[in-house]
Design a protein around this motif. Structure first.
Motif, mmCIF file in Angstrom:
data_model
loop_
_atom_site.group_PDB
_atom_site.id
_atom_site.type_symbol
_atom_site.label_atom_id
_atom_site.label_comp_id
_atom_site.label_asym_id
_atom_site.label_seq_id
_atom_site.Cartn_x
_atom_site.Cartn_y
_atom_site.Cartn_z
ATOM 1 N N GLY A 1 0.818 -1.213 0.000
ATOM 2 C CA GLY A 1 0.000 0.000 0.000
ATOM 3 C C GLY A 1 0.844 1.251 0.000
ATOM 4 O O GLY A 1 0.518 2.239 -0.673
ATOM 5 N N ASP A 2 1.949 1.215 0.744
ATOM 6 C CA ASP A 2 2.876 2.355 0.735
ATOM 7 C C ASP A 2 3.492 2.549 -0.646
ATOM 8 O O ASP A 2 3.710 3.676 -1.089
ATOM 9 N N MET A 3 3.774 1.445 -1.335
ATOM 10 C CA MET A 3 4.318 1.549 -2.693
ATOM 11 C C MET A 3 3.297 2.178 -3.642
ATOM 12 O O MET A 3 3.651 2.966 -4.504
ATOM 13 N N ALA A 4 2.027 1.830 -3.460
ATOM 14 C CA ALA A 4 0.985 2.350 -4.345
ATOM 15 C C ALA A 4 0.601 3.782 -4.002
ATOM 16 O O ALA A 4 0.110 4.518 -4.866
ATOM 17 N N ASP A 5 0.845 4.198 -2.768
ATOM 18 C CA ASP A 5 0.408 5.510 -2.303
ATOM 19 C C ASP A 5 0.923 6.652 -3.168
ATOM 20 O O ASP A 5 0.171 7.554 -3.530
#
Length: 163
Positions: A67-71
């Motif tokens: 999720g952090d990568m997609a943020d």
């Protein structure tokens, strides 16, 4: 030949998020059930719930990582990025609640914690119920990001020329 859309990092989050949802909710149900069963049958459900909890907690942290990568990719395209931030906060809260439950459960299983076992099992289940509440809320916010704001969704051109 590989599909280039598979390697978009914002796609990895929805691929990794569904296993911890299922595992953690099943773990919570199993541990809740074990509280109301006689000791002869409760141990099976406590143990099964514990294994689901361990796997689900690890995968929840993996989902936070993806999720952090997609943020960084998704947040630039949203009309209301505060929903994404609230989704992230709820995800961290559920991961912390289930991590605390996992630590207590491991302490009980490995006999590192020498307190009233029945009371600690209730505390573990309460942490899991709180974590499940955050899980439902994070899922609701994640659905809002995807379905109301098209977060991470490839919106084709009006004439569908890309297909």
């Amino acid at each position: 030949m590989s599909d280039p859309t598979f390697w978009r990092t914002e796609i990895w989050h929805p691929l990794s998020v569904h296993f911890p949802i299922a595992l953690l909710l099943l773990a919570t149900i199993a541990k809740l059930l074990a509280l109301f069963l006689p000791n002869s049958r409760a141990d099976f459900w406590h143990r099964g719930g514990a294994y689901l909890l361990y796997a689900g907690t690890l995968l929840a942290w993996l989902s936070i990582y993806t999720g952090d990568m997609a943020d960084g990719i998704v947040s630039r395209k949203l009309c209301d990025p505060t929903v994404l931030k609230d989704h992230e906060i709820a995800a961290y809260n559920l991961a912390y609640a289930f991590s605390a439950a996992t630590a207590l459960e491991l302490g009980l299983r490995l006999k590192l914690v020498r307190f009233k076992t029945g009371l600690l099992q209730v505390v573990v289940v309460l942490l899991m119920v709180v974590g499940s509440g955050f899980l439902a809320y994070a899922g609701h916010l994640g659905a809002r990001v995807v379905y109301q704001q098209a977060g991470g969704v490839n919106v084709p051109a009006g004439d569908c020329a890309g297909f």
